[in-house]
Design an enzyme around this catalytic site. Structure first.
Site, PDB file in Angstrom:
ATOM      1  N   CYS A 182       0.832  -1.211   0.000  1.00  0.00           N
ATOM      2  CA  CYS A 182       0.000   0.000   0.000  1.00  0.00           C
ATOM      3  C   CYS A 182       0.868   1.264   0.000  1.00  0.00           C
ATOM      4  CB  CYS A 182      -0.966  -0.037   1.184  1.00  0.00           C
ATOM      5  SG  CYS A 182      -2.308   1.170   1.053  1.00  0.00           S
ATOM      6  N   HIS A 201      -3.651  -5.217  -0.194  1.00  0.00           N
ATOM      7  CA  HIS A 201      -3.341  -5.829   1.099  1.00  0.00           C
ATOM      8  C   HIS A 201      -3.428  -7.354   1.007  1.00  0.00           C
ATOM      9  CE1 HIS A 201      -3.335  -2.154   3.639  1.00  0.00           C
ATOM     10  NE2 HIS A 201      -4.088  -1.701   2.649  1.00  0.00           N
ATOM     11  N   GLU A 235      -2.554  -9.482   3.088  1.00  0.00           N
ATOM     12  CA  GLU A 235      -2.723 -10.115   4.403  1.00  0.00           C
ATOM     13  C   GLU A 235      -4.050  -9.752   5.050  1.00  0.00           C
ATOM     14  OE1 GLU A 235      -2.862  -6.280   5.665  1.00  0.00           O
ATOM     15  OE2 GLU A 235      -1.704  -7.102   4.018  1.00  0.00           O
TER      16      GLU A 235
END
Length: 392
Positions: free
Chosen positions: A183, A267, A269
């Site tokens: 990000c 993202h 995760e």
């Protein structure tokens, strides 16, 4: 609560979720967050769609004379002019998973706890989390590290000058040490490499943003929440786009062609999922351990189209008036799509008064080749399968 205010169209004063401990209003009051309801949010959305992300202000009529006064610039606070990363970054160096290997430094620019859990608990690394302005070159805490992780975070990446300088130092090390950014971390890596970033009109947000891996052509569903992007055309030599957004073709990641440096704008995760790109963490940790990381290839069979000649289309069960609309529409569109591929269509549907069972053939609504007006029961469907011998 991370929002500064809340605007909703309607609000229910009676909360009823079985797990609720308090109402939304009570929760907002606890943290002194203003909220309003009764607003035409559809019109507000249209305004944002036309003008892009804009600053706003919530005011409540408390009886003061200045309520409803004409708007002026000094009434609005633009968060993009603040160093938001400095506000949310840790103020101290913290070590997680002490004694584990490999040893990785993570720059906290607003890092989510799930990133820490993913690296420490899932991949068993020793993670040293440092403030966004930690000087990696002088390394005042003498942190040992074999890989560098750049976290997500809010705001304009160009305000993180100290972080960018430390990344520049890491990029010049020989032999190179793996670097992975997520990000905001992707934007910071790009700036350190010599690229440029820009503010998006709307930003890419949500849990279903499609991103194409430019190494394989595979498209992944990703969660995102960012208002800035990397200008792919500004990437210096030896740097290439790694992912692009399938919706607006904006940059979703970069990679160095000869060194273990890469980043993604989404993202991988995300705690709530999707987890389609979690393999990127394994790639980063593997490179830190010195393991060869092969290119992730998709199954080539997915591109080979099987030829179908006869297909059985199973309609819905018995319907009453008022229920049939969506079932009839989807069935009719299915027949149309199959006939466009010159596939013989065998329809089983007990509902006579429907468009899909009509035998009036035209180019707009082609009919099935044969229709069985029979109940949708397993034994009946299997009898027809044995009789028709379809291949789909």
């Amino acid at each position: 609560i991370h929002i500064a205010g809340l605007v909703v169209s309607s609000y229910s004063w009676e909360h009823s979720h079985w797990a609720a401990q308090k109402s939304l209003a009570d929760w907002l009051k606890q943290y002194n967050i203003p909220a309003v309801y009764g607003v035409d949010t559809r019109q507000l959305t249209k305004t944002l769609r036309e003008h892009g992300t804009i600053v706003g202000r919530l005011e409540v009529d408390t009886g003061k004379d200045d309520f409803g006064r004409p708007a002026s610039q000094d009434m609005f606070e633009d968060p993009n002019k603040r160093n938001l990363v400095a506000e949310v970054s840790t103020k101290e160096v913290i070590v997680y998973g002490k004694g584990q290997s490999p040893k990785i430094i993570a720059y906290d620019c607003g890092m989510k706890y799930n990133i820490i859990r993913y690296l420490v608990d899932t991949h068993k690394v020793q993670l040293t989390v440092v403030p966004f302005n930690y000087d990696l070159k002088s390394n005042p805490e003498n942190v040992e590290w074999e890989g560098l992780f750049l976290s997500n975070g809010p705001g304009d990446p160009t305000m993180c000058a100290d972080t960018i300088e430390s990344i520049k130092y890491a990029l010049e090390l020989s032999p190179p040490r793996p670097i992975f950014g997520i990000c905001l971390g992707s934007q910071l890596l790009s700036l350190a490499a010599g690229a440029k970033t820009y503010k998006l009109k709307y930003g890419n947000r949500g849990m279903n943003q499609p991103c194409v891996d430019l190494r394989t052509g595979r498209c992944y569903i990703t969660p995102q929440n960012h208002g800035y992007a990397v200008d792919s055309d500004s990437l210096p030599p030896l740097w290439k786009p790694l992912f692009i957004n399938a919706n607006d073709q904006t940059n979703e990641g970069i990679i160095h062609t000869t060194k273990p440096f890469f980043s993604v704008q989404f993202h991988p995760e995300a705690s709530g999922g999707p987890f389609d790109t979690a393999f990127l963490f394994q790639k980063f940790v593997g490179e830190t351990l010195g393991e060869t990381q092969p290119v992730v290839l998709q199954d080539g069979l997915s591109y080979k189209r099987k030829t179908y000649k006869k297909v059985i289309l199973v309609g819905s069960g018995g319907l009453s008036i008022g229920q049939a609309g969506e079932f009839d529409y989807s069935g009719s569109q299915c027949i149309k799509a199959l006939k466009e591929e010159n596939i013989e269509v065998i329809l089983i549907n007990p509902n006579i008064a429907t468009v899909q069972t009509s035998q009036e053939k035209d180019e707009v609504s082609p009919h099935a080749d044969r229709v069985y007006f029979l109940p949708i029961k397993p034994e009946i469907v299997m009898d027809i399968v044995h009789k028709e011998k379809p291949d789909g």
